[in-house]
Design an enzyme around this catalytic site. Sequence first.
Site, PDB file in Angstrom:
ATOM      1  N   HIS A 186       0.805  -1.166  -0.044  1.00  0.00           N
ATOM      2  CA  HIS A 186       0.202   0.135   0.023  1.00  0.00           C
ATOM      3  C   HIS A 186       0.775   1.421  -0.069  1.00  0.00           C
ATOM      4  O   HIS A 186       0.201   2.420  -0.270  1.00  0.00           O
ATOM      5  CB  HIS A 186      -0.894   0.026   1.124  1.00  0.00           C
ATOM      6  N   TYR A 220     -13.015   6.473  10.822  1.00  0.00           N
ATOM      7  CA  TYR A 220     -12.253   7.161   9.860  1.00  0.00           C
ATOM      8  C   TYR A 220     -12.582   6.483   8.443  1.00  0.00           C
ATOM      9  O   TYR A 220     -12.823   5.113   8.288  1.00  0.00           O
ATOM     10  CB  TYR A 220     -10.898   6.779  10.146  1.00  0.00           C
ATOM     11  N   THR A 268      -5.084  10.517  -0.263  1.00  0.00           N
ATOM     12  CA  THR A 268      -6.127  10.376   0.191  1.00  0.00           C
ATOM     13  C   THR A 268      -6.304  11.644   1.478  1.00  0.00           C
ATOM     14  O   THR A 268      -5.240  12.023   2.093  1.00  0.00           O
ATOM     15  CB  THR A 268      -6.445   9.222   0.713  1.00  0.00           C
TER      16      THR A 268
END
Length: 691
Positions: free
Chosen positions: A328, A460, A473
């Site tokens: 990621h 979140y 993001t």
Amino acid sequence: MTDTSSSNKSTYARQGDLARLPLPSLEETLERFITTVSPLLTSEEKETCKIEVDNFLQTDGPKLQQLLVEYDERGKSEGTLGSFVEEFWSDAYLAPDSSVVMNLNPFFVLEDGPDNNRSKDQCGRAASLTFSAIKFASSLKKETIVPDEFRGKPLCMDQFRALFGASRVPKIGERDAVEVDPESSHVVALGPDGSVCVNEQDIVEILTAIKTDATKLPPDITSRNSLGVLTTLPRKEWADARNMVVSASEQNETALEVIDGALFVLVIDDVKPKDIHEAASNMLHGTYDLRSRDNLIDYQAGSCCNRWYDKLQLIVCSDGRAGINFEHSAIDGHTALRFVSDIFADNVVQFAQSITKTIYSNHDGMFPSIIQAEVKRASPNNSVVPKKLSFELPQKILDKIYFAETILSDQIVASETYVLEFTGYGKTLIVRNKMSPDSFVQLSMQLAHYRLYGKIVSQYEPVLTKGFYHGRTEAMRTATDKAATFCKTWTNPSATDEQKLLTLREATVYHSSGIKNALTGKGIERHLFALKCIADKNNIPTPVFGFGPVVQDGFGIGYIIRDGGVQYSISTKHRQTERFAHTLKQTLIDMGKLLQPTTSLKVECSITGKQNFEMNKATTEYLEAYCDTYGEGPQSTVSFSSSTVGPPPATPRAPSAGFARVLQKQSSMSLKRLSSFGVDITPKEENRKNL
């Protein structure tokens, strides 16, 4: 989807049109901060918070803001940074010492393939997906992948540079680095011009040879030598272990180079999940299957040892069920979803072509290909054959592998994954009732938690900011004052249906406005994080201020909103996962009772197959499904703790050199060296000509 009709469709053609991520004013961010934390604080804590914020605004805040402004301007003028948070956000992924498995790497579970017979065959399904994946890689290399758009606005495509041939590499004494081999030509080979030099049947035969060879060793020996399990270690331990592997022999060093430089890792699992819950957990962390030999010494036979978490992994189970797990650090869920969507759609269209090509004269039958890559099979003199990588592992490395597996197994048995398939209603009904599907789903989770535990907690949701240059993001916190009122009203026995529906509508509207703020660069978390980092960079002490990371005692939830339902994938450690899922299901049922049913029918005009598969339409559909309400959709990770796409386009700019801080390009192995390394495991000489 690919397109070669015009130069303006080039994958990276519109990068120069993207604006930089704006840096909000300090006053604006701090005002939003107070509003954001309000529902989590008592009255006394709110007053203390306001005093602390005001003190920060009068003392250190303006100085740090000015340093951040200057840092952003310098990065822009020198072309070294894409945004004020890019360097710091990369460090946030690559500097921590924690393991990436379950803590960082996300996953997707794919739908079953369109051909029932082939999709249940492991080698057939793996070959279909791999063939589509290397066609995608070939098109990306030629820059013919259609760039992403959202409602007519371009999205940043820079992350696609790190999709293939990328590996997160641990470093001794420093943070990790994501290294990309731009000339990568394996797991399966690409020709020197970037064309695909194998077809699907070639891959089936290659995988069959690999599976046959894999059965030659007993499972306990295979487990003992599962080098990939070392990628689950904390990063400093993995860096030390990797250095030991490299130091043991030159062969080991070369084999690691082959793995690091591969397009991706294809995982062939000897696992047949009994349900969707096991399938999801297998894609997240593999299975736990402890067995004993005759001497009663146990060994791990689960698929948890059959992974390489530093890279993009395409995972196929023995029954053909498939998914991906991806590293990621350099790519987000939206980028991974584009890849998954395209290769799955390509499989569907290939199946459609196979049953229409005998009727229609053109090669593609009635349906054009989703991924239009050139396929040039290798000549007999340059055939593609599977090569086995071997490592020389001393006892100290074998010991590390065993201990890494036991630590990972502890994490697996302490974790639980449950998939809720809710089919009562979905996006269609929610939109008909003039509410945002993403906001509705987020509030359903907040209410389910409130019903189960009786308190408002931090929640979140990541929101993509790819409408900006090198955007990643921003965070949206679902636990707003409106959400708190919604939860309290819905659990109040005296509340009327009208009151419940009113608070639901108000909460969804407020949530959507927060999402839009995050999407357009007006979020608070990346700004506060950057202020802390600029303080550290300049050796300025800062107060304890801001939000903490995703917590160990929370719920991690990914979701997909479909027209007729919602799928939730819920993961926890030591929590009542299934009970929460059942509470969530009942919550959705109760919320649905107040929605107006869909009563009107629409008769649509028929269109041709070619129109139905137009590339632009397909691109729009996948983006709308993913971020129709600005959230990241399937990749939205919700953490419960118990304690218009942007500004007007900027002037064109050259690609930011700052990305090299994250992606260190490594030297490609020559094709000659690559082809000569490893052991040919083709089972029979007569089969070699077919591979």
